[in-house]
Design an enzyme around this catalytic site. Structure first.
Site, mmCIF file in Angstrom:
data_model
loop_
_atom_site.group_PDB
_atom_site.id
_atom_site.type_symbol
_atom_site.label_atom_id
_atom_site.label_comp_id
_atom_site.label_asym_id
_atom_site.label_seq_id
_atom_site.Cartn_x
_atom_site.Cartn_y
_atom_site.Cartn_z
ATOM 1 N N ASP A 93 0.828 -1.207 0.000
ATOM 2 C CA ASP A 93 0.000 0.000 0.000
ATOM 3 C C ASP A 93 0.865 1.261 0.000
ATOM 4 O O ASP A 93 1.993 1.250 0.491
ATOM 5 C CB ASP A 93 -0.909 -0.023 1.244
ATOM 6 C CG ASP A 93 -2.063 0.965 1.130
ATOM 7 O OD1 ASP A 93 -2.364 1.418 0.007
ATOM 8 O OD2 ASP A 93 -2.673 1.283 2.168
ATOM 9 N N GLY B 179 -0.086 5.672 -4.192
ATOM 10 C CA GLY B 179 -0.708 6.963 -4.487
ATOM 11 C C GLY B 179 -0.087 8.073 -3.666
ATOM 12 O O GLY B 179 0.243 9.145 -4.197
ATOM 13 N N TRP C 268 2.836 8.109 -2.285
ATOM 14 C CA TRP C 268 4.220 8.303 -2.733
ATOM 15 C C TRP C 268 4.247 9.311 -3.893
ATOM 16 O O TRP C 268 5.076 10.220 -3.925
ATOM 17 C CB TRP C 268 4.821 6.957 -3.166
ATOM 18 C CG TRP C 268 6.260 7.000 -3.561
ATOM 19 C CD1 TRP C 268 7.338 6.784 -2.756
ATOM 20 C CD2 TRP C 268 6.782 7.267 -4.880
ATOM 21 N NE1 TRP C 268 8.507 6.907 -3.486
ATOM 22 C CE2 TRP C 268 8.191 7.199 -4.786
ATOM 23 C CE3 TRP C 268 6.202 7.553 -6.122
ATOM 24 C CZ2 TRP C 268 9.029 7.402 -5.880
ATOM 25 C CZ3 TRP C 268 7.032 7.763 -7.217
ATOM 26 C CH2 TRP C 268 8.440 7.686 -7.081
ATOM 27 N N SER D 211 -7.406 -5.375 -5.110
ATOM 28 C CA SER D 211 -8.503 -5.926 -4.315
ATOM 29 C C SER D 211 -9.818 -5.894 -5.087
ATOM 30 O O SER D 211 -9.953 -5.174 -6.092
ATOM 31 C CB SER D 211 -8.667 -5.137 -3.009
ATOM 32 O OG SER D 211 -9.258 -3.882 -3.263
ATOM 33 N N GLU E 152 -12.344 -4.438 -4.202
ATOM 34 C CA GLU E 152 -12.850 -3.066 -4.100
ATOM 35 C C GLU E 152 -12.086 -2.098 -5.025
ATOM 36 O O GLU E 152 -12.618 -1.043 -5.407
ATOM 37 C CB GLU E 152 -12.753 -2.545 -2.656
ATOM 38 C CG GLU E 152 -13.717 -3.203 -1.690
ATOM 39 C CD GLU E 152 -13.348 -4.632 -1.306
ATOM 40 O OE1 GLU E 152 -12.141 -4.976 -1.369
ATOM 41 O OE2 GLU E 152 -14.247 -5.400 -0.964
ATOM 42 N N ASN E 153 -10.864 -2.450 -5.386
ATOM 43 C CA ASN E 153 -10.073 -1.554 -6.235
ATOM 44 C C ASN E 153 -10.686 -1.379 -7.632
ATOM 45 O O ASN E 153 -10.359 -0.425 -8.338
ATOM 46 C CB ASN E 153 -8.622 -2.035 -6.364
ATOM 47 C CG ASN E 153 -7.799 -1.902 -5.086
ATOM 48 O OD1 ASN E 153 -6.865 -2.678 -4.865
ATOM 49 N ND2 ASN E 153 -8.123 -0.921 -4.237
ATOM 50 N N ARG F 49 -12.093 2.107 -8.367
ATOM 51 C CA ARG F 49 -11.255 3.308 -8.565
ATOM 52 C C ARG F 49 -11.547 3.922 -9.929
ATOM 53 O O ARG F 49 -12.170 3.284 -10.771
ATOM 54 C CB ARG F 49 -9.780 2.915 -8.449
ATOM 55 C CG ARG F 49 -9.430 2.528 -7.020
ATOM 56 C CD ARG F 49 -7.935 2.528 -6.807
ATOM 57 N NE ARG F 49 -7.646 2.207 -5.423
ATOM 58 C CZ ARG F 49 -6.444 2.262 -4.896
ATOM 59 N NH1 ARG F 49 -5.404 2.633 -5.638
ATOM 60 N NH2 ARG F 49 -6.264 1.965 -3.636
ATOM 61 N N ARG G 262 2.248 -4.948 6.115
ATOM 62 C CA ARG G 262 1.481 -3.912 5.425
ATOM 63 C C ARG G 262 2.330 -2.646 5.404
ATOM 64 O O ARG G 262 2.780 -2.175 6.448
ATOM 65 C CB ARG G 262 0.124 -3.636 6.059
ATOM 66 C CG ARG G 262 -0.648 -2.569 5.252
ATOM 67 C CD ARG G 262 -2.080 -2.394 5.649
ATOM 68 N NE ARG G 262 -2.700 -1.462 4.688
ATOM 69 C CZ ARG G 262 -3.948 -1.511 4.262
ATOM 70 N NH1 ARG G 262 -4.750 -2.451 4.710
ATOM 71 N NH2 ARG G 262 -4.422 -0.631 3.395
ATOM 72 N N ARG H 20 -5.076 -1.868 9.093
ATOM 73 C CA ARG H 20 -6.278 -2.630 8.719
ATOM 74 C C ARG H 20 -5.936 -3.715 7.695
ATOM 75 O O ARG H 20 -4.878 -3.701 7.070
ATOM 76 C CB ARG H 20 -7.376 -1.704 8.204
ATOM 77 C CG ARG H 20 -6.966 -0.809 7.060
ATOM 78 C CD ARG H 20 -8.137 0.050 6.554
ATOM 79 N NE ARG H 20 -7.699 0.982 5.533
ATOM 80 C CZ ARG H 20 -7.540 2.298 5.731
ATOM 81 N NH1 ARG H 20 -7.803 2.841 6.899
ATOM 82 N NH2 ARG H 20 -7.128 3.068 4.740
ATOM 83 N N GLU I 68 1.434 -13.444 12.212
ATOM 84 C CA GLU I 68 2.075 -12.292 12.851
ATOM 85 C C GLU I 68 1.956 -11.095 11.913
ATOM 86 O O GLU I 68 2.116 -11.228 10.700
ATOM 87 C CB GLU I 68 3.557 -12.587 13.116
ATOM 88 C CG GLU I 68 3.793 -13.709 14.099
ATOM 89 C CD GLU I 68 3.285 -13.378 15.504
ATOM 90 O OE1 GLU I 68 3.363 -12.196 15.899
ATOM 91 O OE2 GLU I 68 2.812 -14.302 16.187
HETATM 92 C C1 IPE Z 1 -5.338 -2.640 -0.071
HETATM 93 O O1 IPE Z 1 -5.034 -1.309 -0.282
HETATM 94 C C2 IPE Z 1 -5.362 -3.362 -1.377
HETATM 95 C C3 IPE Z 1 -4.075 -3.610 -2.001
HETATM 96 C C4 IPE Z 1 -2.918 -3.293 -1.510
HETATM 97 C C5 IPE Z 1 -4.135 -4.266 -3.278
HETATM 98 P P1 IPE Z 1 -6.176 -0.181 -0.437
HETATM 99 O O2 IPE Z 1 -5.476 1.079 -0.654
HETATM 100 O O3 IPE Z 1 -7.152 -0.608 -1.458
HETATM 101 O O4 IPE Z 1 -6.869 -0.241 0.997
HETATM 102 P P2 IPE Z 1 -7.719 0.853 1.774
HETATM 103 O O5 IPE Z 1 -8.758 1.327 0.846
HETATM 104 O O6 IPE Z 1 -6.788 1.946 2.182
HETATM 105 O O7 IPE Z 1 -8.246 0.127 2.970
HETATM 106 C C1 IPE Z 2 -1.449 0.389 -3.409
HETATM 107 O O1 IPE Z 2 -1.290 1.760 -3.391
HETATM 108 C C2 IPE Z 2 -1.767 -0.148 -4.785
HETATM 109 C C3 IPE Z 2 -3.147 -0.630 -4.933
HETATM 110 C C4 IPE Z 2 -4.054 -0.680 -4.007
HETATM 111 C C5 IPE Z 2 -3.535 -1.115 -6.254
HETATM 112 P P1 IPE Z 2 -2.519 2.769 -3.329
HETATM 113 O O2 IPE Z 2 -2.887 3.100 -4.732
HETATM 114 O O3 IPE Z 2 -3.609 2.228 -2.498
HETATM 115 O O4 IPE Z 2 -1.839 4.006 -2.630
HETATM 116 P P2 IPE Z 2 -2.478 4.980 -1.554
HETATM 117 O O5 IPE Z 2 -3.008 4.127 -0.450
HETATM 118 O O6 IPE Z 2 -3.570 5.743 -2.249
HETATM 119 O O7 IPE Z 2 -1.348 5.838 -1.111
HETATM 120 MG MG MG Z 3 -4.075 2.417 -0.531
#
Ligand code: IPE
Ligand code: IPE
Ligand code: MG
Length: 247
Positions: free
Chosen positions: A18, A21, A23, A63, A65-66, A69, A186, A192, A205
């Protein structure tokens, strides 16, 4: 070099990658630039895990849920995935890396799915490390698809409800061929699970680092593994039972 104890390495390491974005945002770049840099971390961490000798590595890459986006971001992630698979195939073959994918894979674009299946097929004989990509994966989806298939088998008469125990249930999950993770990392500080492994994390763990995924590197991985090696895993027993092996 590092003080890792070979005998105490996790058999299965799972990572929620995670922070791509954030970064990018910190550098006033497009989120997609963050995902591109994140793909470089994937390359580094797969390589490092293989060298260290971790038998199973699972990366939560996308995920369920992704999918919600912005379409442009989803598209860019799918393209990155496809490019990653084709560019890494030779290295996977050279290093004995077997690729697996878990998740609702039929939601993936056709071209990505066919590249994925081809990579899985070509690496199927490798034995040094199993790299699983969790794609279009949701922990709840995983449990539900298992329940649906169990119910179908019960209806067909090939399975009786009394036979459904933890071991059997695990065999219906997308992770059937993987041991439960010993360590979950994570990145980017969120405390979470975000619908990653729900059943499988029962006694895993957990290690959370504030480092954003594109900045996560081999040294940080070793830090996480060292922290894991210092833990006492009790599985509900007392510390004394663990120390004396009396159970
Ligand atoms: C979790 O990250 C999913 C992956 C790393 C693929 P998210 O960025 O989707 O999680 P939330 O929305 O912050 O919980
Ligand atoms: C993880 O980085 C990549 C995916 C979930 C696909 P994010 O895209 O969730 O980055 P943040 O959480 O917005 O910084
Ligand atoms: Mg994220």
């Amino acid at each position: 070099m590092h003080r890792l104890i070979k005998e105490k390495l996790p058999r299965h390491l799972a990572i929620i990658m995670d922070g791509n974005g954030r970064w990018a945002e910190r550098r006033s770049l497009d989120r997609i630039a963050g995902h591109q840099q994140g793909a470089e971390s994937v390359r580094d961490i797969v390589r490092a895990s293989r060298r260290i000798g971790i038998p199973y590595l699972t990366l939560f890459a996308f995920s369920s849920e992704n999918w919600n986006r912005p379409p442009g971001e989803v598209e860019a992630l799918m393209l990155l995935l496809k490019n990653y698979l084709s560019s890494e195939l030779p290295e996977m073959l050279d290093n004995g890396i077997r690729l697996l994918a878990i998740g609702d894979l039929n939601r993936l674009p056709k071209d990505v799915l066919s590249t994925l299946n081809e990579t899985i097929k070509q690496t199927s004989q490798a034995t040094a490390m199993t790299l699983s990509l969790a794609l279009s994966y949701g922990g709840r989806d995983d449990i539900l698809q298992a329940i649906r298939r169990i119910m179908i088998n019960c209806r067909e008469g090939t399975l009786a409800p009394e036979e459904v125990d933890e071991k059997l249930f695990s065999k219906y999950l997308w992770t059937a061929s993987l041991p439960d993770p010993d360590l979950l990392i994570r990145t980017s500080g969120e405390m979470r699970i975000s619908n990653f492994f729900l059943w499988q994390l029962a006694y895993t763990e957990i290690y959370v680092t504030p480092t954003l995924w594109p900045d996560f590197n081999r040294e940080e991985l070793i830090q996480a593994l060292l922290s894991y090696q210092e833990r006492e895993r009790r599985f509900g027993l007392t510390s004394e039972q663990i120390k004396t092996g009396d159970r």
